[in-house]
Design a protein around this motif. Structure first.
Motif, PDB file in Angstrom:
ATOM      1  N   TYR A 189     -21.984   2.685 -35.486  1.00 19.85           N
ATOM      2  CA  TYR A 189     -23.224   3.843 -35.536  1.00 19.85           C
ATOM      3  C   TYR A 189     -22.872   4.896 -36.486  1.00 19.85           C
ATOM      4  CZ  TYR A 189     -26.643   7.041 -34.362  1.00 19.85           C
ATOM      5  OH  TYR A 189     -27.804   7.705 -34.427  1.00 19.85           O
ATOM      6  N   GLU A 190     -21.570   5.147 -36.401  1.00 22.43           N
ATOM      7  CA  GLU A 190     -21.082   6.208 -37.270  1.00 22.43           C
ATOM      8  C   GLU A 190     -21.016   5.758 -38.938  1.00 22.43           C
ATOM      9  OE1 GLU A 190     -17.355   7.424 -35.652  1.00 22.43           O
ATOM     10  OE2 GLU A 190     -18.173   8.428 -33.894  1.00 22.43           O
ATOM     11  N   ARG A 191     -20.464   4.500 -39.233  1.00 20.22           N
ATOM     12  CA  ARG A 191     -20.477   4.196 -40.666  1.00 20.22           C
ATOM     13  C   ARG A 191     -21.760   3.610 -41.092  1.00 20.22           C
ATOM     14  NH1 ARG A 191     -15.730   2.223 -42.123  1.00 20.22           N
ATOM     15  NH2 ARG A 191     -16.463   1.721 -44.123  1.00 20.22           N
ATOM     16  N   VAL A 192     -22.610   3.173 -40.171  1.00 19.28           N
ATOM     17  CA  VAL A 192     -23.892   2.586 -40.801  1.00 19.28           C
ATOM     18  C   VAL A 192     -25.153   3.757 -40.618  1.00 19.28           C
ATOM     19  CG1 VAL A 192     -25.792   1.082 -40.364  1.00 19.28           C
ATOM     20  CG2 VAL A 192     -23.447   0.164 -39.995  1.00 19.28           C
ATOM     21  N   TRP A 193     -25.049   4.676 -39.602  1.00 14.88           N
ATOM     22  CA  TRP A 193     -26.130   5.500 -39.393  1.00 14.88           C
ATOM     23  C   TRP A 193     -25.546   7.125 -39.909  1.00 14.88           C
ATOM     24  CZ3 TRP A 193     -26.318   0.872 -36.761  1.00 14.88           C
ATOM     25  CH2 TRP A 193     -27.631   0.718 -36.399  1.00 14.88           C
ATOM     26  N   GLN A 194     -24.524   6.849 -39.858  1.00 17.08           N
ATOM     27  CA  GLN A 194     -23.747   8.087 -40.751  1.00 17.08           C
ATOM     28  C   GLN A 194     -24.071   9.271 -39.861  1.00 17.08           C
ATOM     29  OE1 GLN A 194     -24.213   8.622 -44.996  1.00 17.08           O
ATOM     30  NE2 GLN A 194     -23.743   6.414 -45.209  1.00 17.08           N
ATOM     31  N   GLY A 195     -23.838   9.312 -38.472  1.00 18.54           N
ATOM     32  CA  GLY A 195     -24.092  10.357 -37.752  1.00 18.54           C
ATOM     33  C   GLY A 195     -23.125  10.182 -36.647  1.00 18.54           C
ATOM     34  N   GLU A 196     -22.893  11.078 -35.316  1.00 16.15           N
ATOM     35  CA  GLU A 196     -22.386  11.131 -34.338  1.00 16.15           C
ATOM     36  C   GLU A 196     -22.930  10.395 -33.265  1.00 16.15           C
ATOM     37  OE1 GLU A 196     -19.876  14.138 -31.250  1.00 16.15           O
ATOM     38  OE2 GLU A 196     -21.015  15.069 -32.982  1.00 16.15           O
ATOM     39  N   TYR A 197     -21.893   9.243 -32.813  1.00 13.65           N
ATOM     40  CA  TYR A 197     -22.524   8.489 -31.669  1.00 13.65           C
ATOM     41  C   TYR A 197     -22.995   9.183 -30.447  1.00 13.65           C
ATOM     42  CZ  TYR A 197     -22.546   4.357 -28.621  1.00 13.65           C
ATOM     43  OH  TYR A 197     -22.949   3.188 -27.874  1.00 13.65           O
ATOM     44  N   SER A 198     -24.081   8.694 -30.014  1.00 15.55           N
ATOM     45  CA  SER A 198     -24.359   9.282 -28.646  1.00 15.55           C
ATOM     46  C   SER A 198     -24.261   7.960 -27.651  1.00 15.55           C
ATOM     47  CB  SER A 198     -25.826   9.986 -28.698  1.00 15.55           C
ATOM     48  OG  SER A 198     -26.303  10.080 -27.109  1.00 15.55           O
ATOM     49  N   TYR A 199     -23.587   8.316 -26.431  1.00 14.02           N
ATOM     50  CA  TYR A 199     -23.413   7.038 -25.442  1.00 14.02           C
ATOM     51  C   TYR A 199     -24.652   6.614 -24.837  1.00 14.02           C
ATOM     52  CZ  TYR A 199     -18.593   7.083 -26.242  1.00 14.02           C
ATOM     53  OH  TYR A 199     -17.162   7.140 -26.988  1.00 14.02           O
ATOM     54  N   ASP A 200     -25.682   7.429 -24.965  1.00 19.54           N
ATOM     55  CA  ASP A 200     -26.982   7.060 -24.227  1.00 19.54           C
ATOM     56  C   ASP A 200     -27.971   6.630 -25.255  1.00 19.54           C
ATOM     57  OD1 ASP A 200     -27.830   9.155 -25.864  1.00 19.54           O
ATOM     58  OD2 ASP A 200     -28.718  10.478 -24.167  1.00 19.54           O
TER      59      ASP A 200
END
Length: 216
Positions: A172-183
């Protein structure tokens, strides 16, 4: 691809090296200007990442030393003034990245510069699928598969990291370039669509408690 990292702060140099090596690049490090010049004399590099503020000789002086070698150069520095960027580019640097920077941005700039010099791979083939990073096309069994922007980025990330178990957070962090949310189920939903579009049901596999792996 062999990259020389010239950075006097070891923590930053090691951070850059770890990120580039995870993408398959071979890296060497120099921590001052004089040792950088020695390495440049002794080796051939596909790219040099060059800090400006260095002991022994600064980055601008090293750039003049590199120029006859015709190695591509990206300046990485805390000097954000326009005059410094202009000076670096006029000396022949291919790009200029200001600290602090995101590792994803650095890797992207490295890929762009290497492709400009025809050193990077424009095409990758894994698991029966071929993608072209310049044209952003995806082909399987001779047919082009239409993908959304994020689907293509996700396919490219899996193919660059084939056979490695990848955490959902990392994906998620590499492709969407944001902080991952577990939900969030963003990664899972995109993986489901890719499996269907590319017939990767037995190829893009779930790794229990981690995330996903592309078997190739």
């Amino acid at each position: 691809m062999k990259i020389l990292i010239v950075e006097d702060e070891k923590a930053i140099s090691d951070f850059i090296r770890a990120g580039l090596e995870s993408e398959g690049y071979a890296c060497e490090q120099a921590f001052d200007g004089l040792s950088a010049c020695d390495k440049i004399d002794e080796n051939i590099y596909d790219l040099v990442l060059l800090d400006v503020m260095l002991p022994g000789a600064n980055g601008f002086e090293i750039m003049e030393y590199i120029r006859p070698k015709e190695f591509p150069v990206i300046f990485i520095t805390a000097k954000a003034q326009v005059s410094d960027r202009v000076k670096g580019l006029k000396l022949g640097a291919d790009d200029y990245l200001v600290k602090p920077f995101d590792l994803t941005e650095l890797i992207t700039r490295v890929e762009v510069v290497l492709r400009r010099y025809k050193k990077g791979k424009a095409e990758i083939t894994k698991a029966g699928v071929t993608i072209n990073l310049d044209k952003r096309t995806c082909v399987k069994d001779g047919l082009e598969i239409p993908l959304t922007v994020k689907e293509f980025d996700l396919v490219a990330f899996f193919m660059k990291n084939a056979n490695a178990a990848l955490f959902r957070e990392t994906i998620y962090e590499r492709v969407w370039q944001g902080e991952y949310s577990y939900d969030t189920r963003t990664v899972d939903l995109h993986v489901m669509r890719l499996r269907k579009k590319l017939s990767w049901e037995g190829t893009l596999v779930t790794v229990n408690r981690i995330g996903y792996k592309l078997n190739a």
